[in-house]
Design a protein around this motif. Structure first.
Motif, PDB file in Angstrom:
ATOM      1  N   ALA A   2     -34.144  -7.528  18.078  1.00  0.00           N
ATOM      2  CA  ALA A   2     -32.685  -7.565  18.038  1.00  0.00           C
ATOM      3  C   ALA A   2     -32.115  -6.206  18.411  1.00  0.00           C
ATOM      4  O   ALA A   2     -31.149  -6.111  19.171  1.00  0.00           O
ATOM      5  N   ASP A   3     -32.743  -5.155  17.900  1.00  0.00           N
ATOM      6  CA  ASP A   3     -32.246  -3.821  18.192  1.00  0.00           C
ATOM      7  C   ASP A   3     -32.428  -3.446  19.656  1.00  0.00           C
ATOM      8  O   ASP A   3     -31.573  -2.800  20.244  1.00  0.00           O
ATOM      9  N   LEU A   6     -29.833  -5.081  21.605  1.00  0.00           N
ATOM     10  CA  LEU A   6     -28.558  -4.405  21.345  1.00  0.00           C
ATOM     11  C   LEU A   6     -28.486  -3.090  22.126  1.00  0.00           C
ATOM     12  O   LEU A   6     -27.443  -2.745  22.690  1.00  0.00           O
ATOM     13  N   TYR A  10     -25.571  -2.267  24.809  1.00  0.00           N
ATOM     14  CA  TYR A  10     -24.701  -1.086  24.686  1.00  0.00           C
ATOM     15  C   TYR A  10     -25.402   0.162  25.238  1.00  0.00           C
ATOM     16  O   TYR A  10     -25.640   1.114  24.508  1.00  0.00           O
ATOM     17  N   GLY A  65      -9.480  -4.729  24.736  1.00  0.00           N
ATOM     18  CA  GLY A  65     -10.659  -5.574  24.682  1.00  0.00           C
ATOM     19  C   GLY A  65     -11.813  -4.815  24.076  1.00  0.00           C
ATOM     20  O   GLY A  65     -11.678  -3.635  23.713  1.00  0.00           O
ATOM     21  N   CYS A  66     -12.944  -5.481  24.020  1.00  0.00           N
ATOM     22  CA  CYS A  66     -14.122  -4.872  23.426  1.00  0.00           C
ATOM     23  C   CYS A  66     -14.759  -3.896  24.407  1.00  0.00           C
ATOM     24  O   CYS A  66     -14.319  -3.768  25.545  1.00  0.00           O
ATOM     25  N   ALA A  67     -15.803  -3.237  23.948  1.00  0.00           N
ATOM     26  CA  ALA A  67     -16.490  -2.246  24.778  1.00  0.00           C
ATOM     27  C   ALA A  67     -17.010  -2.881  26.060  1.00  0.00           C
ATOM     28  O   ALA A  67     -16.951  -2.277  27.133  1.00  0.00           O
ATOM     29  N   PHE A 124     -26.686 -12.188  25.525  1.00  0.00           N
ATOM     30  CA  PHE A 124     -25.643 -12.485  24.527  1.00  0.00           C
ATOM     31  C   PHE A 124     -24.630 -13.470  25.123  1.00  0.00           C
ATOM     32  O   PHE A 124     -23.571 -13.062  25.603  1.00  0.00           O
ATOM     33  N   ARG A 127     -20.984 -13.137  24.838  1.00  0.00           N
ATOM     34  CA  ARG A 127     -20.290 -11.974  25.368  1.00  0.00           C
ATOM     35  C   ARG A 127     -20.136 -11.991  26.891  1.00  0.00           C
ATOM     36  O   ARG A 127     -19.595 -11.057  27.467  1.00  0.00           O
TER      37      ARG A 127
ATOM     38  N   HIS B 347     -14.212  -2.129  18.740  1.00  0.00           N
ATOM     39  CA  HIS B 347     -13.559  -3.433  18.796  1.00  0.00           C
ATOM     40  C   HIS B 347     -14.305  -4.425  17.892  1.00  0.00           C
ATOM     41  O   HIS B 347     -15.536  -4.408  17.835  1.00  0.00           O
ATOM     42  N   HIS B 349     -15.219  -7.398  18.189  1.00  0.00           N
ATOM     43  CA  HIS B 349     -16.304  -8.169  18.814  1.00  0.00           C
ATOM     44  C   HIS B 349     -17.577  -7.374  18.934  1.00  0.00           C
ATOM     45  O   HIS B 349     -18.677  -7.894  18.790  1.00  0.00           O
ATOM     46  N   ASP B 350     -17.421  -6.085  19.192  1.00  0.00           N
ATOM     47  CA  ASP B 350     -18.601  -5.238  19.234  1.00  0.00           C
ATOM     48  C   ASP B 350     -19.180  -5.080  17.824  1.00  0.00           C
ATOM     49  O   ASP B 350     -20.393  -5.034  17.641  1.00  0.00           O
ATOM     50  N   THR B 353     -21.128  -8.354  17.109  1.00  0.00           N
ATOM     51  CA  THR B 353     -22.404  -8.409  17.835  1.00  0.00           C
ATOM     52  C   THR B 353     -23.415  -7.458  17.208  1.00  0.00           C
ATOM     53  O   THR B 353     -24.582  -7.793  17.017  1.00  0.00           O
ATOM     54  N   SER B 354     -22.934  -6.273  16.876  1.00  0.00           N
ATOM     55  CA  SER B 354     -23.808  -5.271  16.282  1.00  0.00           C
ATOM     56  C   SER B 354     -24.297  -5.714  14.899  1.00  0.00           C
ATOM     57  O   SER B 354     -25.473  -5.552  14.560  1.00  0.00           O
ATOM     58  N   ALA B 357     -27.006  -8.369  15.117  1.00  0.00           N
ATOM     59  CA  ALA B 357     -28.347  -7.848  15.394  1.00  0.00           C
ATOM     60  C   ALA B 357     -29.041  -7.426  14.100  1.00  0.00           C
ATOM     61  O   ALA B 357     -30.262  -7.414  14.020  1.00  0.00           O
TER      62      ALA B 357
END
Lengths: 160, 412
Positions: A2-3, A6, A10, A65-67, A124, A127, B347, B349-350, B353-354, B357
């Motif tokens: 999972a990490d 992630l 990101y 919005g998100c990243a 994801f 996303r 945000h 949503h981030d 998601t984080s 995880a």
């Protein structure tokens, strides 16, 4: 696992574009513009384009919005500036296949440059819409539409 | 803190999904609750031993299905303090309950020149049906804003309700912030300022967390969703005062809801059937009754106490983290098991998601409360919500995951 996923989502380049979005401002005298909206999360951004002789000579965006959506929009502005309309549409299609994971080979496609960082999104499914929002808005602006939502009839489920 | 506090109120083993995923930290029960095994067994038993179409067959099995459906109605009515079980209409959930009343009662009773009052805090399910009714009828749509403390502004509500108010719609508990609204005060404002108005209360976020007595609340309409209290999806109830139901035209037409169909007109069945057209969701009702049994065995007072404990701990732990803002009332006593928060420069949503995880399930978004989010000038928030199976360990996992998220997004 999972990490690792992630970390792939990101990546530093994404976080950097999120923190310091490029071309993040409204544009006066734009040739066209469109709003992208994601009704599921309320995210909303506007993309402005200046098109001279079939070449995107300038592009900017603004919104919230998100990243992922912010970084994708920021990288998009860097990537399409100076490209012909035809090249931009081709890139749009490539990015769609990249973020949905439809063509895994694209994650190593050198032509995509830093956009390859968006490949982590394909792990994801929730996303994918974030990553594609600005691209849809850009395409809608080029096509002469003023608003596009992620819930359109065409493949709304999978991605766009 | 109580010695038993790290332990959940309900046994995790009672919930097959949670038992199968021991590491999962499920903090989205305000969206939907996990189901106890007894509910799943009730569904299985119904279909494998009782299933037939109720109210129809002249055979014993159909009679058994009819009885199971009737018993479920009585059981659910008892759980939420409704003495007259035939005023409890089974629907798909709170959303359909509100649509039923807005459509059937609203069309017959709301006209141009009337007004409808709602609050800024409402879930879309208790906002849009009334907004659309107002538009269709040409009535005025009035929104009670929040006061400086972020609660529903009761002084403003007093000013907005008048002799032309036909409906006042308000939540019992806010889904986005968890705020518990002062129902008694609101009802008294309605009865004083607009005695002719329908007092409509959305109980979707109250019934899972509080010992609710609908009769005691003194409202005209109350709705809730079964899936949020551990029942199956697709079943819920709307309770309407008998005098109103009897005068209200049907919502849908078809089988079961008729008394006699003549060639050119039809008469209606008695309550509750008049409002339940078609083959009902018997298994859903039976499953919902089993969820009521489960919660009564735990005791709703204990549920409330457990949630105050978890919510207090979560609010305290999150508020201690620099850059984290907890929204809504200052104390856990004023809210249900909901903690809505924002992390500076990340945000929601981030955040979600984080957290996912790290195995922590939370909701990120506008929580179907866009009018509220607009007023709070927030595009979205992250919401953690607790229920009977959550523990202080879960609160600690949430806090750890929030800290890890901050580290990931901390930038130069």
């Amino acid at each position: 696992m999972a990490d690792a996923a992630l970390d792939a989502l990101y990546q530093e380049v994404i976080l950097d574009h999120n923190r310091r979005p490029r071309n993040f401002h409204p544009m006066e005298h734009a040739s066209c513009s469109a709003d992208g909206r994601n009704p599921n999360c309320g995210d909303q951004l506007t993309v402005w384009l200046r098109v001279d002789d079939d070449v995107v000579s300038d592009v900017s965006f603004q919104g919230q919005g998100c990243a992922i959506s912010k970084a994708s929009a920021s990288m998009m502005t860097d990537a399409i500036k100076g490209k012909s309309r035809g090249d931009v549409v081709q890139l749009y299609e490539k990015v769609h296949k990249l973020v949905t994971g439809e063509d895994p080979a694209l994650a190593k496609d050198k032509e995509l440059g830093s956009l390859r960082a968006l490949s982590g999104v394909s792990k994801f499914p929730m996303r994918v819409k974030c990553a594609s929002l600005s691209w849809h808005a850009m395409k809608a602006a080029l096509d002469g539409a003023s608003v596009v939502t992620t819930e359109g009839p065409e493949d709304a489920r999978s991605a766009s | 803190m109580r010695a038993s506090s790290p332990v959940s109120l309900a046994k995790r083993a009672d919930f097959p999904l949670l038992a199968a995923q021991p590491k999962l930290v499920y903090l989205d029960s305000a969206a939907t609750a996990q189901k106890p095994a007894s509910v799943l067994t009730a569904l299985e038993t119904y279909y494998s031993t009782v299933n037939a179409n109720p109210h129809r067959g002249a055979y014993a099995l159909s009679a058994a299905a009819t009885e199971a459906y009737h018993d479920a109605r009585v059981r659910v009515a008892r759980f939420i303090g409704v003495a007259d079980a035939d005023t409890l209409i089974f629907v798909r959930g709170a959303t359909e309950g509100m649509n039923l009343v807005a459509t059937a009662w609203g069309r017959a009773n709301v006209q141009r020149g009337d007004n409808i009052v709602v609050t800024r805090m409402e879930h879309h399910a208790n906002f849009v049906p009334w907004q659309q009714l107002a538009l269709a009828a040409g009535a005025e749509f009035r929104i009670v804003e929040l006061d400086a403390s972020g609660s529903v502004d009761l002084a403003m509500m007093k000013r907005l309700v008048d002799s032309r108010t036909k409906v006042v719609a308000f939540g019992h508990v806010s889904n986005a912030l968890g705020t518990i609204h002062p129902v008694a005060e609101i009802v008294s404002i309605i009865r004083t300022g607009a005695p002719q108005a329908l007092a409509v209360c959305d109980g979707a976020q109250a019934v899972p967390h509080l010992a609710v007595s609908v009769d005691g609340l003194g409202v005209d309409v109350y709705a809730f969703s079964g899936h949020k209290i551990g029942g199956p999806m697709g079943i819920g109830a709307v309770i309407v005062r008998r005098a109103i139901l009897e005068r209200m035209p049907p919502y849908q037409f078809g089988g079961d809801m008729i008394e006699w169909v003549n060639d050119y007109e039809t008469t209606w069945n008695v309550l509750p059937h008049k409002f339940e057209a078609g083959t009902p969701n018997v298994s859903g009702a039976v499953g919902l009754a089993a969820a009521c049994d489960y919660l009564d065995a735990l005791g709703m007072e204990m549920v409330r106490e457990h949630e105050v404990l978890l919510t207090t701990a979560a609010m305290r732990a999150l508020a201690e983290l620099p850059g984290v803002t907890v929204h809504g009332t200052a104390t856990a006593e004023g809210r249900s098991g909901v903690v809505s928060f924002s992390i500076a420069d990340v945000h929601p949503h981030d955040v979600a998601t984080s957290l996912d995880a790290a195995g922590v399930c939370v909701r990120a978004g506008h929580h179907c409360a866009q009018p509220l989010m607009r007023a709070m000038k927030l595009p979205a928030t992250t919401r953690a919500s607790f229920w009977v199976y959550n523990t202080l360990e879960d609160v600690a996992a949430l806090t750890r995951a929030v800290r890890a998220t901050q580290e990931r997004f901390a930038g130069v």
